[in-house]
Design an enzyme around this catalytic site. Structure first.
Site, mmCIF file in Angstrom:
data_model
loop_
_atom_site.group_PDB
_atom_site.id
_atom_site.type_symbol
_atom_site.label_atom_id
_atom_site.label_comp_id
_atom_site.label_asym_id
_atom_site.label_seq_id
_atom_site.Cartn_x
_atom_site.Cartn_y
_atom_site.Cartn_z
ATOM 1 C CB SER A 175 19.628 37.800 -18.118
ATOM 2 O OG SER A 175 20.673 38.480 -18.710
ATOM 3 C CG HIS A 230 16.463 41.469 -21.311
ATOM 4 N ND1 HIS A 230 16.048 40.286 -21.862
ATOM 5 C CD2 HIS A 230 17.753 41.272 -20.949
ATOM 6 C CE1 HIS A 230 17.035 39.422 -21.817
ATOM 7 N NE2 HIS A 230 18.080 39.990 -21.279
ATOM 8 C CD GLU A 232 12.660 39.827 -23.711
ATOM 9 O OE1 GLU A 232 12.189 38.822 -24.269
ATOM 10 O OE2 GLU A 232 13.360 39.748 -22.688
ATOM 11 C CG ASN A 259 17.367 35.498 -21.503
ATOM 12 O OD1 ASN A 259 17.834 35.256 -22.613
ATOM 13 N ND2 ASN A 259 17.850 36.439 -20.721
#
Ligand code: CAA
Ligand code: NAD
Length: 310
Positions: free
Chosen positions: A144, A165, A177, A215
């Site tokens: 993450s 991701h 991602e 994130n």
């Protein structure tokens, strides 16, 4: 017209030559994310080996995958009960499980790591499997927040290493991602993008920056919401209601922090705080540290800021 035809044929041949070449995937870590990634790959016709250090986790993962497939089949096949059953049993039969990590990577096209968000653990894992997996195997991390470049540094295949991701819940969230480091080769990057599409996701390209795109924006928001609650500016319920009804979020930020898991969120924030100590957005959260100490990791353990029926 002729020009349009040429462009169209080129587009078709490009997509054919780029078709997904990954037929077998090994997912390491059978928790929230690993089980979801295993599911979407199996649903898309790929053979999957799901690995964890813990047999109970693997049993729970397989149950969770089956339940999630039932929800999807209900929508895909409505009244066609036989087709729905076939979809579920076919997908489940493509997932095998193992606790033997080295054996599981001996013959695989792609390894996706989804273990704890700790650099030391990821380093140990990738250095253990680097000498065992075939040379052509692509390694990926679902981290993450950690640097993909740093994770890949313990391997001899930095050119065959990417970040992949996914988002929670994996079967529902469409985004992937794809994190390309300076060492990732064009071939690896192209294969990763194609594989993402083959499992039904919309891939975007990110540089290896902290938190990538989502994130970097989302984690500070979750933390600001917790800080607001810690200061007593508003209750958790009211903060969540506010963001759902006032900003159109599907889940409030405190609820979402519970959903992500406080062990994961705390590791993200503490890691960033170490790297960027003067950024107040990355200041670790007292109430979250306390929850983690008590094992109240959020929805996955039945309690976080809220209580859940497990
Ligand atoms: N498997 C299959 N289908 C599922 C599912 C699962 N695990 N969870 C939900 N669904 C489906 C349901 O069947 C339902 O489908 P229909 O609407 O077609 O009937 C749909 O998703 C909605 O589910 P629910 O009605 O049960 O509940 P909901 O409307 O509250 O949606 C949610 C649940 C999809 C989780 C939604 O609340 C949501 O999008 N929340 C935000 C999630 C989010 O932001 N995730 C990103 C977290 S950050 C991250 O992942 C990155 C990181 O590194 C930390
Ligand atoms: P989780 O705690 O649900 O699952 C992690 C699993 O890894 C556990 O079952 C554990 O037994 C297993 N494990 C730990 N060390 C292992 C090892 N050496 N070998 C094999 N298995 C091992 O965690 P999660 O939420 O699935 O997160 C996994 C990764 O995905 C983390 O890097 C996290 O940052 C990332 N991620 C999490 C989310 C989220 O919303 N939770 C979203 C995207 C990415």
């Amino acid at each position: 017209m002729a020009l349009r035809f040429t462009l169209f044929s080129r587009a078709v041949s490009t997509s054919v030559s780029n078709m997904n070449s990954i037929k077998h995937v090994t997912i390491i870590g059978g928790g929230l994310m690993g089980s979801g990634i295993a599911q979407v790959a199996a649903q898309s016709g790929q053979n999957v080996t799901l690995v964890d250090v813990n047999d109970d986790v693997l049993r729970n993962s397989k149950n969770g995958i089956e339940k999630s497939l039932q929800r999807i089949a209900k929508k895909l096949y409505k009244d066609k009960e036989l087709e729905a059953k076939k979809f579920i049993t076919d997908a489940v039969s493509r997932v095998s499980t193992s606790t033997k990590i080295k054996d599981a990577v001996k013959s695989t096209d792609l390894v996706v790591e989804a273990i704890v968000e700790k650099m030391e653990a990821k380093h140990k894992l990738f250095s253990d499997i680097d000498s065992v997996a075939p040379e052509s195997t692509i390694f990926a991390s679902n981290t993450s927040s950690l640097s993909v470049t740093e994770i890949s540094s313990v391997t001899k295949r930095k050119d065959r290493f990417v970040g992949l991701h996914f988002f929670n819940p994996v079967p529902v969230m469409k985004l992937l991602e794809v994190i390309r480091t300076v060492d990732t080769s064009d071939d690896t990057y192209n294969k990763a993008m194609e594989w993402g599409k083959s499992v039904g996701k919309v891939p975007i390209t990110c540089k290896d920056t902290p938190g990538f795109v989502v994130n970097r924006l989302l984690v500070p928001l979750l933390c600001e919401a917790v800080r607001m609650m810690e200061r007593g500016d508003a209750s958790a319920r009211d903060i969540d209601t506010a963001m759902k009804l006032g900003a159109g979020y599907p889940m409030g930020p405190i609820e979402l922090a519970d959903f992500v898991g406080h062990d994961t969120t705390l590791s993200i924030v503490e890691g960033w705080h170490k790297k960027f100590p003067s950024n107040p957005l990355f200041e670790p959260l007292k109430s979250m540290q306390e929850l983690v100490k008590q094992g109240k990791l959020g929805a996955k353990t039945g309690e976080g800021y809220y209580k859940y029926n497990k």
